[in-house]
Scaffold this motif. Structure first.
Motif, PDB file in Angstrom:
ATOM      1  N   THR A 188     -13.314  63.654  -3.696  1.00 51.86           N
ATOM      2  CA  THR A 188     -14.409  64.595  -3.889  1.00 51.86           C
ATOM      3  C   THR A 188     -15.403  64.590  -2.737  1.00 51.86           C
ATOM      4  O   THR A 188     -15.853  65.644  -2.281  1.00 51.86           O
ATOM      5  CB  THR A 188     -15.160  64.258  -5.201  1.00 51.86           C
ATOM      6  OG1 THR A 188     -14.226  64.318  -6.282  1.00 51.86           O
ATOM      7  CG2 THR A 188     -16.295  65.245  -5.439  1.00 51.86           C
TER       8      THR A 188
ATOM      9  N   GLU B 131      -3.661  61.317 -15.908  1.00 48.27           N
ATOM     10  CA  GLU B 131      -4.609  61.226 -14.808  1.00 48.27           C
ATOM     11  C   GLU B 131      -4.838  62.598 -14.191  1.00 48.27           C
ATOM     12  O   GLU B 131      -4.017  63.510 -14.323  1.00 48.27           O
ATOM     13  CB  GLU B 131      -4.095  60.250 -13.746  1.00 48.27           C
ATOM     14  CG  GLU B 131      -2.753  60.642 -13.155  1.00 48.27           C
ATOM     15  CD  GLU B 131      -2.178  59.552 -12.282  1.00 48.27           C
ATOM     16  OE1 GLU B 131      -2.529  59.517 -11.086  1.00 48.27           O
ATOM     17  OE2 GLU B 131      -1.381  58.742 -12.781  1.00 48.27           O
ATOM     18  N   SER B 132      -5.967  62.732 -13.562  1.00 52.27           N
ATOM     19  CA  SER B 132      -6.317  63.975 -12.892  1.00 52.27           C
ATOM     20  C   SER B 132      -5.970  63.858 -11.414  1.00 52.27           C
ATOM     21  O   SER B 132      -6.026  62.769 -10.840  1.00 52.27           O
ATOM     22  CB  SER B 132      -7.813  64.258 -13.062  1.00 52.27           C
ATOM     23  OG  SER B 132      -8.181  65.484 -12.482  1.00 52.27           O
TER      24      SER B 132
ATOM     25  N   LEU C  51     -10.779  56.517 -10.858  1.00 51.15           N
ATOM     26  CA  LEU C  51     -12.102  57.088 -10.603  1.00 51.15           C
ATOM     27  C   LEU C  51     -12.488  56.916  -9.132  1.00 51.15           C
ATOM     28  O   LEU C  51     -13.102  57.802  -8.530  1.00 51.15           O
ATOM     29  CB  LEU C  51     -13.137  56.407 -11.508  1.00 51.15           C
ATOM     30  CG  LEU C  51     -13.006  56.725 -13.005  1.00 51.15           C
ATOM     31  CD1 LEU C  51     -14.017  55.904 -13.801  1.00 51.15           C
ATOM     32  CD2 LEU C  51     -13.210  58.208 -13.257  1.00 51.15           C
TER      33      LEU C  51
ATOM     34  N   THR D 294     -10.591  59.459  -7.145  1.00 50.61           N
ATOM     35  CA  THR D 294     -11.156  60.797  -7.341  1.00 50.61           C
ATOM     36  C   THR D 294     -12.449  60.953  -6.565  1.00 50.61           C
ATOM     37  O   THR D 294     -12.723  61.995  -5.970  1.00 50.61           O
ATOM     38  CB  THR D 294     -11.418  61.043  -8.841  1.00 50.61           C
ATOM     39  OG1 THR D 294     -10.192  60.874  -9.543  1.00 50.61           O
ATOM     40  CG2 THR D 294     -11.959  62.445  -9.082  1.00 50.61           C
TER      41      THR D 294
ATOM     42  N   GLN E 257     -13.895  68.576 -10.734  1.00 50.71           N
ATOM     43  CA  GLN E 257     -12.811  67.771 -10.161  1.00 50.71           C
ATOM     44  C   GLN E 257     -12.512  66.495 -10.928  1.00 50.71           C
ATOM     45  O   GLN E 257     -11.486  65.865 -10.686  1.00 50.71           O
ATOM     46  CB  GLN E 257     -13.136  67.423  -8.704  1.00 50.71           C
ATOM     47  CG  GLN E 257     -13.163  68.629  -7.780  1.00 50.71           C
ATOM     48  CD  GLN E 257     -13.152  68.241  -6.310  1.00 50.71           C
ATOM     49  OE1 GLN E 257     -12.646  67.186  -5.944  1.00 50.71           O
ATOM     50  NE2 GLN E 257     -13.697  69.101  -5.461  1.00 50.71           N
ATOM     51  N   ASN E 258     -13.348  66.110 -11.850  1.00 52.03           N
ATOM     52  CA  ASN E 258     -13.142  64.826 -12.536  1.00 52.03           C
ATOM     53  C   ASN E 258     -13.482  64.935 -14.025  1.00 52.03           C
ATOM     54  O   ASN E 258     -14.596  64.634 -14.426  1.00 52.03           O
ATOM     55  CB  ASN E 258     -13.995  63.731 -11.889  1.00 52.03           C
ATOM     56  CG  ASN E 258     -13.702  62.364 -12.479  1.00 52.03           C
ATOM     57  OD1 ASN E 258     -12.647  62.119 -13.028  1.00 52.03           O
ATOM     58  ND2 ASN E 258     -14.676  61.463 -12.361  1.00 52.03           N
ATOM     59  N   PRO E 259     -12.512  65.418 -14.843  1.00 49.17           N
ATOM     60  CA  PRO E 259     -11.150  65.781 -14.472  1.00 49.17           C
ATOM     61  C   PRO E 259     -11.098  67.174 -13.851  1.00 49.17           C
ATOM     62  O   PRO E 259     -12.069  67.928 -13.907  1.00 49.17           O
ATOM     63  CB  PRO E 259     -10.398  65.757 -15.803  1.00 49.17           C
ATOM     64  CG  PRO E 259     -11.445  66.169 -16.791  1.00 49.17           C
ATOM     65  CD  PRO E 259     -12.722  65.527 -16.300  1.00 49.17           C
TER      66      PRO E 259
ATOM     67  N   SER F 228     -17.538  69.953  -7.210  1.00 51.81           N
ATOM     68  CA  SER F 228     -17.329  68.546  -7.558  1.00 51.81           C
ATOM     69  C   SER F 228     -17.339  68.330  -9.068  1.00 51.81           C
ATOM     70  O   SER F 228     -16.597  67.487  -9.582  1.00 51.81           O
ATOM     71  CB  SER F 228     -18.404  67.675  -6.898  1.00 51.81           C
ATOM     72  OG  SER F 228     -19.705  68.080  -7.299  1.00 51.81           O
TER      73      SER F 228
END
Length: 371
Positions: A17, A114-115, A10, A13, A130-132, A127
């Motif tokens: 981002t 995982e992303s 996280l 990421t 992007q997660n995931p 944004s």
């Protein structure tokens, strides 16, 4: 490949981002990634659409990195990924999971997947996607029969709860299609005020309901109106617009089914301008397996599918990339590209809540559905 913790993932990421897009792009070396990927074993790529076979073949031809695409439905892919990870025998390398809440609840927290967002493309990806990483989104949109109607007879979603459309609205069964309960939950979270306002616009009075939200009131009324429940978008599209139809149906179908207008002689038309939405998005999360023997090839594939060239086979069906610089082709059959702002977008920020409330929404639908 080094396994990372959820917390570390996280953090990584978040850095990808919020850091400067230009700086990240400068640090990212695509040529080096390609070179590293070519030294790794072939990758196995899963998706719920058969187009993944063509995408993998074109990836291989472009980069000289072998990829094998396999069509596999999300539930089967999830089970396979989990079992392989638990057995320490990871065979999948990349998967585009069309069940984002399940991926967020079952794969990422456990460290099975995982992303990863290509720094070269991050500035073009919102944004919230992007997660995931949301690779692509498919619009499920309200459609009508252009042979039986000059224009869509629907102007407000609350009309679907009225006697005129009792038993004459086709949609997939929410008890078997999780994206529909996700739609209910996302609508309650992000568009409940619009659903409430649409009621007042339709009936000239404020909504009075026993439920906690306007969305619950709408879902209960829709279920009570006895829509025709199907097991696929194809069946819903057929009910609406197959050749020879005489009973006017409306339906909620995937934008990809509009290709049947040419392929099967259907007459699907897009219901645009319906208050407050004309449908909802179902997104696919692009994940790489943490136990993959080919981490660089996996990253390269995720980079590739976020480009116009990489996602082209799915764009032809009206599926939209989260890369905002990638447009749908001009000849895409549904025309959804012009009306995407009227579709309820999927926001994974509530993905875990979508997962946690699925059973509640299914029970709610079951109790209210009039057979």
């Amino acid at each position: 490949m080094k396994r990372i913790t959820t917390k570390a993932f996280l953090l990584a990421t978040a850095i990808a981002t919020f850091a400067s897009g230009a700086a990240l792009a400068e640090e990212f070396n695509l040529d080096a990634l390609i070179e590293a990927a070519r030294a790794e074993p072939a990758i196995n790529v899963y998706d719920s659409t058969g187009k993944i076979v063509e995408m993998a073949e074109k990836f291989t031809a472009k980069y000289g990195v072998e990829a094998i695409g396999t069509k596999i439905k999300a539930p089967a892919a999830l089970e396979m990924i989990i079992r392989e990870a638990q057995a320490g025998n990871v065979q999948a390398d990349v998967s585009i999971i069309s069940d984002v809440p399940a991926a967020m609840a079952q794969l990422i927290p456990q460290g099975f997947a995982e992303s990863w967002v290509s720094p070269a493309l991050a500035e073009h990806i919102p944004s919230e996607a992007q997660n995931p990483l949301l690779v692509v989104s498919s619009a499920n949109i309200i459609a009508y029969n252009t042979t039986l109607y000059d224009t869509c007879p629907l102007t407000n979603i609350w009309q679907l709860t009225e006697e005129e459309w009792s038993g004459r609205f086709a949609m997939q069964d929410p008890l078997g299609k999780p994206s529909y309960t996700d739609w209910f939950n996302q609508m309650r979270t992000y568009a409940d005020d619009k659903v409430r306002a649409a009621y007042e616009a339709q009936y000239g009075k404020p909504l009075e309901t026993e439920y906690d939200s306007a969305t619950e009131a709408f879902v209960a009324a829709l279920a009570a109106n006895g829509p025709l429940l199907t097991d696929s978008d194809s069946a819903a599209a057929e009910a609406v617009a197959a050749p020879g139809q005489t009973e006017p149906f409306l339906g909620l179908v995937a934008s990809a089914k509009f290709r049947d207008n040419a392929g099967a002689g259907f007459s699907l038309g897009l219901c645009k301008g319906v208050d407050p939405i004309i449908g909802f998005m179902n997104s696919g999360a692009g994940l790489m397996m943490t136990g993959s023997d080919s981490p660089n090839a996996s990253k390269l594939f995720l980079h590739y599918v976020m480009t116009a060239e990489g996602i082209a086979p799915q764009s032809a069906d009206g599926k939209m990339s989260s890369n905002r610089s990638v447009a749908l082709p001009d000849d895409e059959p549904s025309g959804i590209g012009e009306y995407v702002d009227q579709v309820l977008a999927y926001n994974p920020a509530k993905g875990e809540d979508d997962w946690d409330t699925r059973q509640d929404w299914q029970d709610f639908w079951r109790v209210n559905y009039a057979r």
